[in-house]
Design an enzyme around this catalytic site. Structure first.
Site, short mmCIF file in Angstrom:
data_model
loop_
_atom_site.label_atom_id
_atom_site.label_comp_id
_atom_site.label_asym_id
_atom_site.label_seq_id
_atom_site.Cartn_x
_atom_site.Cartn_y
_atom_site.Cartn_z
N TYR A 80 -12.84 -8.42 11.47
CA TYR A 80 -14.04 -9.23 11.21
C TYR A 80 -13.81 -10.72 11.43
O TYR A 80 -14.66 -11.54 11.11
CB TYR A 80 -14.63 -8.96 9.81
N LYS A 130 0.80 -1.23 0.00
CA LYS A 130 0.00 0.00 0.00
C LYS A 130 0.83 1.28 0.00
O LYS A 130 0.40 2.30 -0.54
CB LYS A 130 -0.96 0.02 1.20
N ARG A 135 -0.97 2.60 22.67
CA ARG A 135 -0.08 2.06 23.71
C ARG A 135 1.15 2.96 23.84
O ARG A 135 1.62 3.24 24.93
CB ARG A 135 0.33 0.63 23.31
N THR A 136 1.68 3.41 22.69
CA THR A 136 2.78 4.38 22.69
C THR A 136 2.18 5.75 22.36
O THR A 136 1.81 6.01 21.22
CB THR A 136 3.83 4.01 21.61
#
EC number: 1.1.1.25
Length: 277
Positions: free
Chosen positions: A221, A66, A152-153
């Protein structure tokens, strides 16, 4: 002549995109075919040139290409450039143009279950990776003004917020702080891989004090209901899994390529069926 479309990635055998798009072509009586192409990272440039030479009408891009694909395209849509990733390519007048339908697809999916406009909502994003970035900029693009990011960071959340260009009020939070503040949000969006099969007992945020009518959406999902969605449902929240995002981003790509609108509900039911739902 039959129009050719496809998806490139590695691995690619698990992709549900061919089933979804080929059914839509058939349903709309279109002479077209969508194929999954396995492309190694070191051969990406050659693959893109080959697809262009073959006259492919358009294609999707998935992991791990991507970001890398951007250097091989003739033009990149401003929103995709802002997000820093492309998942949809349109072949038009001999030029390959890159777009990102992940974030816009998610926004459309979210709008489909919200009884009110998103613009006035206070939103919490969990995670600051590629999916979070696509969703953040797409929400900002449609005029959402309050989007906080928990990670988290915390520095990673700050980096995402610092890249914004729209007029958005955003605060970077730790997951602990987000747990305390969860009752202040109208919508909570889970964008990480935490809770994905086989680690279904994990969750990035314990749901314990939502306000009434909160929407909790998870881009995962598999499973259909992650731990965070199960906890949210117990709290009376409106929940949404990642199938809607997958279907809406695919439908948007389909529209860009063909100018036709596929049947969203048909696409969704087909994907659920293929996933064993």
């Amino acid at each position: 002549m039959k129009q050719l479309y496809g998806v490139i990635g590695n691995p690619i055998g698990h992709s549900l995109s061919p089933v979804m798009h080929n059914d839509a072509f058939e349903h709309l009586n279109m002479d077209a075919h969508y194929h999954a192409f396995l492309v190694e990272e070191e051969l990406l440039g050659e693959a893109v040139r080959g697809l262009k030479a073959l006259g492919i009408s358009g294609f999707n891009v998935t992991t791990p290409h991507k970001v890398a694909i951007m250097e091989y395209l003739d033009e990149i849509d401003p929103l995709a450039r802002k997000i820093g990733a492309v998942n949809t390519v349109v072949h038009k007048d001999g030029r390959l143009i890159g777009y990102n339908t992940d974030g816009i697809g998610f926004v459309r999916a979210l709008q489909s279950i919200s009884n009110e406009p998103l613009q006035g909502k206070r939103i919490l994003l969990l995670g600051s990776g590629g999916a979070s970035r696509a969703i953040y900029f797409s929400l900002a693009d449609v005029g959402v003004k309050e989007i906080d990011v928990a990670n988290r960071t915390v520095d990673k959340a700050k980096e995402l917020i610092a890249a914004r260009t729209a007029d958005v009020n955003s605060v970077a939070l730790s997951l602990e702080k987000a747990t305390e503040e969860q009752g202040n949000y109208d919508i909570i969006i889970q964008t990480t891989t935490i809770g994905m099969h086989p680690h279904v007992e994990h969750t990035p945020l314990q749901i314990c004090s939502l306000k009434k009518g909160t929407i909790v959406s998870d881009i995962i999902y598999n499973p259909f209901e992650t731990k965070i969605l199960c906890e949210a449902k117990e709290q009376g929240a409106i929940i949404q899994n990642g199938i809607d995002m997958f279907v809406y981003q695919g439908a948007l790509a389909f529209e860009m390529w063909t100018g036709r609108t596929p049947n969203i509900e048909r696409m969704k039911q087909l994907v659920i069926e293929k996933l064993g739902g």
